[in-house]
Scaffold this motif. Sequence first.
Motif, mmCIF file in Angstrom:
data_model
loop_
_atom_site.group_PDB
_atom_site.id
_atom_site.type_symbol
_atom_site.label_atom_id
_atom_site.label_comp_id
_atom_site.label_asym_id
_atom_site.label_seq_id
_atom_site.Cartn_x
_atom_site.Cartn_y
_atom_site.Cartn_z
ATOM 1 N N LEU A 15 42.019 41.812 26.551
ATOM 2 C CA LEU A 15 42.487 41.050 27.715
ATOM 3 C C LEU A 15 41.828 39.682 27.832
ATOM 4 C CD1 LEU A 15 44.325 40.837 30.185
ATOM 5 C CD2 LEU A 15 42.543 42.004 31.504
ATOM 6 N N PRO A 16 40.513 39.543 27.723
ATOM 7 C CA PRO A 16 39.938 38.188 27.820
ATOM 8 C C PRO A 16 40.470 37.242 26.720
ATOM 9 C CG PRO A 16 38.235 39.826 28.183
ATOM 10 C CD PRO A 16 39.460 40.571 27.713
ATOM 11 N N ALA A 17 40.674 37.746 25.516
ATOM 12 C CA ALA A 17 41.215 36.905 24.436
ATOM 13 C C ALA A 17 42.663 36.515 24.731
ATOM 14 C CB ALA A 17 41.115 37.630 23.099
ATOM 15 N N ILE A 18 43.441 37.443 25.283
ATOM 16 C CA ILE A 18 44.828 37.146 25.668
ATOM 17 C C ILE A 18 44.824 36.072 26.761
ATOM 18 C CG2 ILE A 18 46.879 38.078 26.820
ATOM 19 C CD1 ILE A 18 46.230 40.773 25.406
ATOM 20 N N GLN A 19 43.960 36.240 27.750
ATOM 21 C CA GLN A 19 43.888 35.280 28.847
ATOM 22 C C GLN A 19 43.512 33.886 28.334
ATOM 23 O OE1 GLN A 19 41.183 37.724 31.176
ATOM 24 N NE2 GLN A 19 42.774 38.027 32.750
ATOM 25 N N ARG A 20 42.592 33.796 27.386
ATOM 26 C CA ARG A 20 42.220 32.490 26.819
ATOM 27 C C ARG A 20 43.405 31.864 26.093
ATOM 28 N NH1 ARG A 20 37.530 35.332 25.775
ATOM 29 N NH2 ARG A 20 38.133 35.744 23.616
ATOM 30 N N ARG A 21 44.117 32.659 25.302
ATOM 31 C CA ARG A 21 45.276 32.148 24.553
ATOM 32 C C ARG A 21 46.335 31.626 25.521
ATOM 33 N NH1 ARG A 21 47.070 32.868 19.040
ATOM 34 N NH2 ARG A 21 48.932 31.590 18.905
ATOM 35 N N LEU A 22 46.633 32.395 26.560
ATOM 36 C CA LEU A 22 47.636 31.985 27.543
ATOM 37 C C LEU A 22 47.165 30.777 28.348
ATOM 38 C CD1 LEU A 22 48.781 35.490 28.826
ATOM 39 C CD2 LEU A 22 50.014 33.968 27.267
ATOM 40 N N SER A 23 45.890 30.744 28.671
ATOM 41 C CA SER A 23 45.332 29.641 29.454
ATOM 42 C C SER A 23 45.533 28.302 28.748
ATOM 43 C CB SER A 23 43.847 29.898 29.707
ATOM 44 O OG SER A 23 43.294 28.837 30.421
ATOM 45 N N SER A 24 45.520 28.310 27.423
ATOM 46 C CA SER A 24 45.730 27.060 26.679
ATOM 47 C C SER A 24 47.132 26.508 26.908
ATOM 48 C CB SER A 24 45.465 27.269 25.184
ATOM 49 O OG SER A 24 46.490 28.046 24.597
ATOM 50 N N LEU A 25 48.052 27.361 27.394
ATOM 51 C CA LEU A 25 49.413 26.935 27.736
ATOM 52 C C LEU A 25 49.585 26.763 29.243
ATOM 53 C CD1 LEU A 25 51.409 29.317 25.356
ATOM 54 C CD2 LEU A 25 50.869 26.904 24.998
ATOM 55 N N GLY A 26 48.504 26.921 29.989
ATOM 56 C CA GLY A 26 48.576 26.812 31.445
ATOM 57 C C GLY A 26 49.041 28.086 32.125
ATOM 58 N N ILE A 27 49.171 29.164 31.367
ATOM 59 C CA ILE A 27 49.674 30.447 31.885
ATOM 60 C C ILE A 27 48.505 31.272 32.401
ATOM 61 C CG2 ILE A 27 50.846 32.601 31.266
ATOM 62 C CD1 ILE A 27 52.258 30.896 29.021
ATOM 63 N N THR A 28 48.674 31.848 33.584
ATOM 64 C CA THR A 28 47.670 32.729 34.175
ATOM 65 C C THR A 28 48.103 34.167 34.008
ATOM 66 O OG1 THR A 28 47.111 31.062 35.833
ATOM 67 C CG2 THR A 28 46.465 33.331 36.311
ATOM 68 N N LEU A 29 47.203 34.993 33.516
ATOM 69 C CA LEU A 29 47.431 36.433 33.426
ATOM 70 C C LEU A 29 46.259 37.123 34.103
ATOM 71 C CD1 LEU A 29 49.093 38.857 32.237
ATOM 72 C CD2 LEU A 29 47.463 38.790 30.330
ATOM 73 N N ARG A 30 46.581 38.001 35.042
ATOM 74 C CA ARG A 30 45.568 38.809 35.714
ATOM 75 C C ARG A 30 45.999 40.261 35.608
ATOM 76 N NH1 ARG A 30 45.379 35.595 41.502
ATOM 77 N NH2 ARG A 30 44.641 33.601 40.692
ATOM 78 N N HIS A 31 45.054 41.148 35.781
ATOM 79 C CA HIS A 31 45.403 42.561 35.884
ATOM 80 C C HIS A 31 45.033 43.041 37.273
ATOM 81 C CE1 HIS A 31 46.637 46.439 34.451
ATOM 82 N NE2 HIS A 31 45.595 46.937 35.073
ATOM 83 N N TRP A 32 46.066 43.354 38.043
ATOM 84 C CA TRP A 32 45.905 43.885 39.389
ATOM 85 C C TRP A 32 46.460 45.307 39.374
ATOM 86 C CZ3 TRP A 32 48.716 39.335 42.263
ATOM 87 C CH2 TRP A 32 47.838 38.271 42.408
ATOM 88 N N PRO A 33 45.702 46.282 39.766
ATOM 89 C CA PRO A 33 46.246 47.648 39.766
ATOM 90 C C PRO A 33 47.518 47.738 40.610
ATOM 91 C CG PRO A 33 43.879 47.657 40.167
ATOM 92 C CD PRO A 33 44.328 46.215 40.229
ATOM 93 N N ALA A 34 48.452 48.512 40.114
ATOM 94 C CA ALA A 34 49.674 48.778 40.886
ATOM 95 C C ALA A 34 49.299 49.645 42.081
ATOM 96 C CB ALA A 34 50.699 49.476 40.003
ATOM 97 N N PRO A 35 50.130 49.641 43.118
ATOM 98 C CA PRO A 35 49.816 50.448 44.300
ATOM 99 C C PRO A 35 49.685 51.934 43.945
ATOM 100 C CG PRO A 35 51.883 49.231 44.616
ATOM 101 C CD PRO A 35 51.389 48.934 43.250
ATOM 102 N N THR A 36 48.817 52.604 44.682
ATOM 103 C CA THR A 36 48.606 54.039 44.468
ATOM 104 C C THR A 36 48.934 54.798 45.743
ATOM 105 O OG1 THR A 36 46.282 53.798 45.074
ATOM 106 C CG2 THR A 36 46.811 53.654 42.725
ATOM 107 N N GLY A 37 48.852 56.071 45.658
ATOM 108 C CA GLY A 37 49.187 56.937 46.786
ATOM 109 C C GLY A 37 50.493 57.646 46.501
ATOM 110 N N SER A 38 50.739 58.707 47.220
ATOM 111 C CA SER A 38 51.915 59.533 46.925
ATOM 112 C C SER A 38 53.221 58.785 47.167
ATOM 113 C CB SER A 38 51.887 60.834 47.722
ATOM 114 O OG SER A 38 51.872 60.573 49.106
ATOM 115 N N ARG A 39 53.330 58.045 48.268
ATOM 116 C CA ARG A 39 54.582 57.321 48.547
ATOM 117 C C ARG A 39 54.798 56.204 47.529
ATOM 118 N NH1 ARG A 39 59.704 57.625 49.513
ATOM 119 N NH2 ARG A 39 60.529 55.819 50.621
ATOM 120 N N ALA A 40 53.751 55.484 47.185
ATOM 121 C CA ALA A 40 53.870 54.445 46.160
ATOM 122 C C ALA A 40 54.332 55.070 44.851
ATOM 123 C CB ALA A 40 52.543 53.720 45.971
ATOM 124 N N GLY A 41 53.730 56.201 44.494
ATOM 125 C CA GLY A 41 54.126 56.891 43.266
ATOM 126 C C GLY A 41 55.589 57.288 43.271
#
Length: 179
Positions: A15-41
Amino acid sequence: MARIIFPNGKELTDLPAIQRRLSSLGITLRHWPAPTGSRAGELLAKQGLNDAEKEELLGLVQNRFEELKREKGYVTRDMVVIHEDIPGLPDMLGKFDKIHYHTDDEVRYILAGRGFFGFVEPDGEQFMLEVAAGDYINVPANSEHWFEMKDSKRIKAVRYFIDAAGWAPVYTEREMVFA
Protein backbone atom coordinates in the motif's frame (compact mmCIF):
# COMPACT_ATOMS: atom_id res chain seq x y z
CA MET A 1 -7.07 -3.87 -0.76
CA ALA A 2 -5.71 -2.00 -3.76
CA ARG A 3 -3.11 -3.40 -6.15
CA ILE A 4 -1.42 -2.05 -9.27
CA ILE A 5 -1.26 -4.24 -12.36
CA PHE A 6 1.28 -3.45 -15.09
CA PRO A 7 0.92 -4.36 -18.80
CA ASN A 8 3.63 -7.04 -18.41
CA GLY A 9 1.52 -8.77 -15.72
CA LYS A 10 3.65 -7.72 -12.76
CA GLU A 11 1.81 -6.46 -9.70
CA LEU A 12 2.47 -4.05 -6.86
CA THR A 13 0.59 -4.84 -3.64
CA ASP A 14 2.41 -2.82 -0.96
CA LEU A 15 0.00 0.00 0.00
CA PRO A 16 2.65 2.66 0.78
CA ALA A 17 4.41 1.90 -2.54
CA ILE A 18 1.08 2.09 -4.40
CA GLN A 19 0.29 5.40 -2.70
CA ARG A 20 3.70 6.83 -3.72
CA ARG A 21 3.21 5.73 -7.34
CA LEU A 22 -0.28 7.27 -7.47
CA SER A 23 0.86 10.42 -5.66
CA SER A 24 3.27 11.13 -8.52
CA LEU A 25 0.13 11.54 -10.68
CA GLY A 26 -1.67 13.64 -8.06
CA ILE A 27 -3.95 10.70 -7.17
CA THR A 28 -4.85 10.09 -3.52
CA LEU A 29 -5.48 6.57 -2.29
CA ARG A 30 -6.51 5.87 1.29
CA HIS A 31 -7.80 2.78 3.00
CA TRP A 32 -10.87 3.45 5.10
CA PRO A 33 -12.63 0.42 6.57
CA ALA A 34 -16.08 -0.19 5.13
CA PRO A 35 -18.96 0.16 7.59
CA THR A 36 -19.48 -2.72 10.00
CA GLY A 37 -22.37 -4.02 12.01
CA SER A 38 -25.21 -6.34 11.13
CA ARG A 39 -27.31 -3.80 9.20
CA ALA A 40 -24.29 -2.55 7.25
CA GLY A 41 -23.43 -6.15 6.43
CA GLU A 42 -26.97 -6.80 5.17
CA LEU A 43 -26.90 -3.72 2.93
CA LEU A 44 -23.41 -4.40 1.60
CA ALA A 45 -24.29 -8.03 0.79
CA LYS A 46 -27.45 -7.18 -1.17
CA GLN A 47 -27.22 -7.23 -4.96
CA GLY A 48 -29.15 -3.99 -5.42
CA LEU A 49 -30.36 -1.24 -3.12
CA ASN A 50 -33.45 0.94 -3.29
CA ASP A 51 -33.12 4.68 -2.70
CA ALA A 52 -33.93 4.43 1.01
CA GLU A 53 -31.29 1.72 1.48
CA LYS A 54 -28.71 3.80 -0.39
CA GLU A 55 -29.44 6.75 1.92
CA GLU A 56 -29.17 4.48 4.95
CA LEU A 57 -25.76 3.23 3.78
CA LEU A 58 -24.64 6.78 2.99
CA GLY A 59 -25.62 7.71 6.55
CA LEU A 60 -23.27 5.03 7.88
CA VAL A 61 -20.33 6.82 6.20
CA GLN A 62 -21.52 10.39 6.79
CA ASN A 63 -18.39 11.03 8.89
CA ARG A 64 -16.28 10.54 5.74
CA PHE A 65 -18.42 13.04 3.83
CA GLU A 66 -18.05 15.60 6.63
CA GLU A 67 -14.27 15.07 6.57
CA LEU A 68 -14.12 15.52 2.77
CA LYS A 69 -16.31 18.64 2.90
CA ARG A 70 -13.79 20.20 5.30
CA GLU A 71 -10.69 18.98 3.42
CA LYS A 72 -11.72 19.39 -0.23
CA GLY A 73 -14.97 21.35 -0.32
CA TYR A 74 -17.22 18.56 -1.59
CA VAL A 75 -20.85 19.59 -1.54
CA THR A 76 -22.78 16.49 -2.53
CA ARG A 77 -22.49 12.73 -2.77
CA ASP A 78 -24.46 9.77 -4.01
CA MET A 79 -24.12 6.03 -4.18
CA VAL A 80 -23.61 3.97 -7.28
CA VAL A 81 -24.58 0.30 -7.12
CA ILE A 82 -23.52 -1.82 -10.07
CA HIS A 83 -24.45 -5.47 -10.42
CA GLU A 84 -24.75 -8.01 -13.19
CA ASP A 85 -28.56 -7.76 -13.57
CA ILE A 86 -28.77 -4.03 -14.34
CA PRO A 87 -30.50 -3.59 -17.72
CA GLY A 88 -28.14 -2.01 -20.25
CA LEU A 89 -25.09 -2.56 -18.04
CA PRO A 90 -22.61 -3.01 -20.93
CA ASP A 91 -23.72 0.31 -22.48
CA MET A 92 -23.51 2.07 -19.12
CA LEU A 93 -19.99 0.77 -18.42
CA GLY A 94 -18.99 1.46 -22.03
CA LYS A 95 -19.03 5.19 -21.26
CA PHE A 96 -16.05 4.78 -18.95
CA ASP A 97 -13.90 1.99 -20.40
CA LYS A 98 -12.18 4.31 -22.88
CA ILE A 99 -9.45 6.75 -21.89
CA HIS A 100 -11.00 10.02 -20.77
CA TYR A 101 -10.75 12.76 -18.17
CA HIS A 102 -13.18 14.92 -16.22
CA THR A 103 -13.08 18.63 -15.45
CA ASP A 104 -13.79 17.83 -11.79
CA ASP A 105 -12.12 15.32 -9.50
CA GLU A 106 -13.40 11.75 -9.70
CA VAL A 107 -13.74 10.59 -6.12
CA ARG A 108 -14.88 7.15 -4.98
CA TYR A 109 -15.10 5.35 -1.67
CA ILE A 110 -15.60 1.65 -2.36
CA LEU A 111 -17.88 0.01 0.19
CA ALA A 112 -18.29 -3.41 -1.43
CA GLY A 113 -17.12 -5.26 -4.52
CA ARG A 114 -14.25 -4.19 -6.75
CA GLY A 115 -13.37 -2.44 -9.98
CA PHE A 116 -10.36 -1.29 -12.00
CA PHE A 117 -9.09 2.19 -12.79
CA GLY A 118 -6.55 2.52 -15.57
CA PHE A 119 -4.14 5.45 -15.62
CA VAL A 120 -1.92 7.12 -18.20
CA GLU A 121 1.42 8.41 -16.94
CA PRO A 122 3.07 11.56 -18.36
CA ASP A 123 5.36 9.42 -20.56
CA GLY A 124 2.33 7.58 -21.99
CA GLU A 125 2.89 4.39 -20.00
CA GLN A 126 -0.24 2.86 -18.51
CA PHE A 127 -1.15 0.73 -15.52
CA MET A 128 -4.31 -0.47 -13.78
CA LEU A 129 -5.32 -0.09 -10.16
CA GLU A 130 -7.71 -2.61 -8.65
CA VAL A 131 -9.85 -1.00 -5.96
CA ALA A 132 -11.92 -2.95 -3.46
CA ALA A 133 -13.96 -2.48 -0.28
CA GLY A 134 -12.36 0.13 1.95
CA ASP A 135 -10.44 1.92 -0.80
CA TYR A 136 -10.92 5.68 -1.21
CA ILE A 137 -9.54 7.20 -4.40
CA ASN A 138 -9.39 10.79 -5.62
CA VAL A 139 -8.43 11.14 -9.29
CA PRO A 140 -7.74 14.85 -9.90
CA ALA A 141 -9.49 16.79 -12.66
CA ASN A 142 -7.94 16.42 -16.12
CA SER A 143 -6.20 13.10 -15.29
CA GLU A 144 -6.35 10.60 -18.15
CA HIS A 145 -7.92 7.37 -16.91
CA TRP A 146 -10.57 4.76 -17.55
CA PHE A 147 -12.69 2.44 -15.41
CA GLU A 148 -13.83 -1.11 -15.98
CA MET A 149 -15.26 -3.99 -14.02
CA LYS A 150 -13.33 -6.82 -15.74
CA ASP A 151 -14.47 -10.09 -14.13
CA SER A 152 -15.99 -8.33 -11.12
CA LYS A 153 -19.76 -8.57 -10.99
CA ARG A 154 -20.60 -5.97 -8.36
CA ILE A 155 -19.49 -2.73 -6.78
CA LYS A 156 -21.03 -0.31 -4.30
CA ALA A 157 -19.29 3.05 -4.13
CA VAL A 158 -19.92 6.52 -2.76
CA ARG A 159 -19.25 9.28 -5.29
CA TYR A 160 -18.31 12.73 -3.99
CA PHE A 161 -18.71 15.93 -6.03
CA ILE A 162 -17.86 19.60 -5.92
CA ASP A 163 -19.75 20.08 -9.20
CA ALA A 164 -21.56 17.07 -10.67
CA ALA A 165 -21.62 18.80 -14.07
CA GLY A 166 -17.83 18.49 -14.22
CA TRP A 167 -18.05 14.75 -14.07
CA ALA A 168 -19.00 14.17 -17.74
CA PRO A 169 -16.24 12.21 -19.50
CA VAL A 170 -14.09 13.95 -22.12
CA TYR A 171 -12.61 11.25 -24.38
CA THR A 172 -8.97 11.58 -25.46
CA GLU A 173 -8.85 8.97 -28.27
CA ARG A 174 -5.60 7.61 -26.77
CA GLU A 175 -5.14 3.87 -27.31
CA MET A 176 -5.17 1.58 -24.29
CA VAL A 177 -2.38 -0.97 -23.83
CA PHE A 178 -4.74 -3.18 -21.79
CA ALA A 179 -7.20 -3.73 -24.66
